[in-house]
Scaffold this motif. Structure first.
Motif, PDB file in Angstrom:
ATOM      1  N   UNK A  74      23.549   7.557  29.129  1.00  5.80           N
ATOM      2  CA  UNK A  74      24.674   8.359  28.657  1.00  5.80           C
ATOM      3  C   UNK A  74      25.874   7.440  28.446  1.00  5.80           C
ATOM      4  N   UNK A  75      26.870   7.955  27.747  1.00  7.88           N
ATOM      5  CA  UNK A  75      28.048   7.134  27.445  1.00  7.88           C
ATOM      6  C   UNK A  75      29.082   7.162  28.562  1.00  7.88           C
ATOM      7  N   UNK A  76      29.170   8.292  29.265  1.00  7.32           N
ATOM      8  CA  UNK A  76      30.180   8.423  30.317  1.00  7.32           C
ATOM      9  C   UNK A  76      29.718   9.448  31.353  1.00  7.32           C
ATOM     10  N   UNK A  77      30.506   9.571  32.424  1.00 12.82           N
ATOM     11  CA  UNK A  77      30.141  10.462  33.522  1.00 12.82           C
ATOM     12  C   UNK A  77      30.098  11.918  33.079  1.00 12.82           C
ATOM     13  N   UNK A  78      31.028  12.318  32.208  1.00 12.61           N
ATOM     14  CA  UNK A  78      31.026  13.709  31.735  1.00 12.61           C
ATOM     15  C   UNK A  78      29.719  14.034  31.026  1.00 12.61           C
ATOM     16  N   UNK A  79      29.258  13.124  30.201  1.00  8.58           N
ATOM     17  CA  UNK A  79      28.002  13.351  29.493  1.00  8.58           C
ATOM     18  C   UNK A  79      26.829  13.412  30.473  1.00  8.58           C
ATOM     19  N   UNK A  80      26.897  12.609  31.535  1.00  5.58           N
ATOM     20  CA  UNK A  80      25.834  12.626  32.554  1.00  5.58           C
ATOM     21  C   UNK A  80      25.731  14.003  33.192  1.00  5.58           C
ATOM     22  N   UNK A  81      26.886  14.602  33.482  1.00  9.58           N
ATOM     23  CA  UNK A  81      26.872  15.937  34.085  1.00  9.58           C
ATOM     24  C   UNK A  81      26.458  16.996  33.070  1.00  9.58           C
ATOM     25  N   UNK A  82      26.938  16.856  31.845  1.00 10.38           N
ATOM     26  CA  UNK A  82      26.600  17.843  30.812  1.00 10.38           C
ATOM     27  C   UNK A  82      25.098  17.863  30.522  1.00 10.38           C
ATOM     28  N   UNK A  83      24.463  16.690  30.569  1.00 16.17           N
ATOM     29  CA  UNK A  83      23.040  16.599  30.192  1.00 16.17           C
ATOM     30  C   UNK A  83      22.084  16.712  31.373  1.00 16.17           C
ATOM     31  N   UNK A  84      22.445  16.100  32.514  1.00 13.75           N
ATOM     32  CA  UNK A  84      21.451  15.953  33.577  1.00 13.75           C
ATOM     33  C   UNK A  84      21.879  16.436  34.964  1.00 13.75           C
ATOM     34  N   UNK A  85      23.169  16.406  35.277  1.00 13.39           N
ATOM     35  CA  UNK A  85      23.579  16.585  36.672  1.00 13.39           C
ATOM     36  C   UNK A  85      24.393  17.838  36.962  1.00 13.39           C
ATOM     37  N   UNK A  86      24.930  18.479  35.941  1.00 19.60           N
ATOM     38  CA  UNK A  86      25.806  19.632  36.147  1.00 19.60           C
ATOM     39  C   UNK A  86      25.061  20.881  36.580  1.00 19.60           C
ATOM     40  N   UNK A  87      25.809  21.967  36.773  1.00 17.50           N
ATOM     41  CA  UNK A  87      25.220  23.234  37.198  1.00 17.50           C
ATOM     42  C   UNK A  87      24.106  23.669  36.251  1.00 17.50           C
ATOM     43  N   UNK A  88      22.955  23.983  36.835  1.00 15.83           N
ATOM     44  CA  UNK A  88      21.811  24.437  36.056  1.00 15.83           C
ATOM     45  C   UNK A  88      20.979  23.331  35.450  1.00 15.83           C
ATOM     46  N   UNK A  89      21.402  22.066  35.599  1.00 12.54           N
ATOM     47  CA  UNK A  89      20.641  20.928  35.057  1.00 12.54           C
ATOM     48  C   UNK A  89      19.672  20.404  36.118  1.00 12.54           C
ATOM     49  N   UNK A  90      18.869  19.428  35.744  1.00 14.67           N
ATOM     50  CA  UNK A  90      17.811  18.957  36.649  1.00 14.67           C
ATOM     51  C   UNK A  90      18.364  18.349  37.932  1.00 14.67           C
ATOM     52  N   UNK A  91      19.562  17.792  37.865  1.00 16.98           N
ATOM     53  CA  UNK A  91      20.139  17.173  39.052  1.00 16.98           C
ATOM     54  C   UNK A  91      20.909  18.129  39.936  1.00 16.98           C
ATOM     55  N   UNK A  92      20.917  19.393  39.571  1.00 16.65           N
ATOM     56  CA  UNK A  92      21.639  20.403  40.350  1.00 16.65           C
ATOM     57  C   UNK A  92      20.698  20.967  41.410  1.00 16.65           C
ATOM     58  N   UNK A  93      20.531  20.218  42.488  1.00 20.13           N
ATOM     59  CA  UNK A  93      19.608  20.596  43.574  1.00 20.13           C
ATOM     60  C   UNK A  93      20.432  21.217  44.693  1.00 20.13           C
ATOM     61  N   UNK A  94      20.246  22.513  44.938  1.00 12.82           N
ATOM     62  CA  UNK A  94      21.071  23.178  45.946  1.00 12.82           C
ATOM     63  C   UNK A  94      20.278  23.883  47.031  1.00 12.82           C
ATOM     64  N   UNK A  95      18.958  23.963  46.904  1.00 13.98           N
ATOM     65  CA  UNK A  95      18.170  24.750  47.849  1.00 13.98           C
ATOM     66  C   UNK A  95      18.242  24.221  49.272  1.00 13.98           C
ATOM     67  N   UNK A  96      18.676  22.965  49.440  1.00 13.21           N
ATOM     68  CA  UNK A  96      18.720  22.377  50.774  1.00 13.21           C
ATOM     69  C   UNK A  96      20.038  22.663  51.491  1.00 13.21           C
ATOM     70  N   UNK A  97      21.051  23.103  50.767  1.00 12.64           N
ATOM     71  CA  UNK A  97      22.360  23.308  51.394  1.00 12.64           C
ATOM     72  C   UNK A  97      22.381  24.579  52.237  1.00 12.64           C
ATOM     73  N   UNK A  98      23.237  24.633  53.274  1.00 10.73           N
ATOM     74  CA  UNK A  98      23.347  25.844  54.097  1.00 10.73           C
ATOM     75  C   UNK A  98      24.031  26.968  53.338  1.00 10.73           C
TER      76      UNK A  98
END
Length: 295
Positions: A154-178
């Motif tokens: 990706x070109x920048x951090x915003x694009x990383x979140x928009x494509x891979x890490x933001x809410x609903x993306x593959x990097x949005x792993x929340x099942x382990x949180x309390x």
């Protein structure tokens, strides 16, 4: 009390920001210097799932009033939610245990994110993210974003979140949180004030946001970040009205991470709603003189 009203009106505060102790770009000392340069009066360093940054600063001579804080990750109905704990006792045993638990979850979550990215053709993500994080127990999605930029995906951090890490993306792993109620309990046990962080960023309809805020309040939540310079103005107004109805206190912070992020400068905080009491009126561990109730 016109003098006191003037102090409160003119006070510069930021009750949500991050340092290198979690996923920020500045060391705690550099962040404190930036706060002094910005003439901030009241500051809370709320690193993700750690108080290490605050512990570095608490004996540091400064003109800034420091409030011990932390930002916990949790979940509600499968949605990743952030709860800020303000005015917590940094020496509280329950808080220290909670932090250890959260850091263990962070490591496991990082492994899961890395495995998902590898399946998508981006190997080496865990090692790459850890290059930007001094402690594996504090690794987070911004560190993965730095890896994705460095590796050329990706070109920048915003694009990383928009494509891979933001809410609903593959990097949005929340099942382990309390759950929210667990985090509220941790903060209460540490004598602090639970604050729902950036509620408009969860991209919820008002109906769902209503349920979230009510659940947060019913399980011990006491305040909400009630100012949002980037949020939908109509939704913000309705959220503020609901918060006032429930008797929630108002907090606000920039969510500062880096000087390069122009959209969240340290101390760049909208005024609190006049109908809501400021969160610092509830501080007990670190009372602030301008927090006196003037009603």
């Amino acid at each position: 009390m016109p003098v006191l009203r003037h102090i409160i009106a003119d006070m510069i505060f930021d009750l949500h920001c991050h340092s290198k102790a979690s996923d920020g770009a500045l060391s705690p000392a550099e962040l404190l210097q930036a706060a002094e340069d910005a003439n901030i009066d009241l500051l809370s360093l709320t690193d993700h799932d750690t108080i290490a940054g605050y512990l570095e600063l608490r004996e540091h001579p400064t003109s800034v009033k420091l409030i011990p804080g932390i930002e916990f990750s949790c979940q509600w109905n499968g949605i990743n939610i952030h709860i800020v704990g303000l005015d917590v006792d940094p020496d509280n045993a329950q808080l220290r245990t909670a932090i250890e638990n959260q850091q263990a979850v962070r490591i496991e979550r990082a492994r899961t994110i890395a495995a998902k990215l590898e399946k998508l053709g981006m190997p080496g993500a865990l090692e790459g993210a850890l290059k930007y994080c001094s402690d594996p127990g504090r690794v987070g999605r911004p560190h993965f974003a730095q890896f994705l930029v460095e590796a050329g995906y990706v070109k920048n951090a915003k694009q990383a979140f928009d494509k891979w890490l933001g809410n609903g993306k593959c990097g949005d792993v929340k099942s382990l949180w309390p759950e929210i109620e667990t985090v509220n309990h941790w903060i209460q046990e540490a004598g602090g004030v639970s604050v729902m962080a950036h509620p408009l960023r969860y991209k919820l309809t008002f109906s769902k946001l209503n349920r979230l805020i009510r659940h947060f309040h019913e399980t011990g939540g006491r305040a909400i970040e009630a100012s949002d310079q980037q949020g939908n103005k109509n939704l913000l107004k309705r959220m503020q009205e609901l918060s006032t109805e429930l008797g929630l206190l108002a907090s606000a912070g920039s969510d500062f991470h880096s000087p390069e992020w122009a959209w969240c400068r340290l101390g760049q905080v909208s005024p609190l709603p006049s109908a809501m009491k400021p969160v610092w009126t509830a501080f007990k561990n670190t009372p602030f003189t301008a927090a006196i109730d003037i009603d």
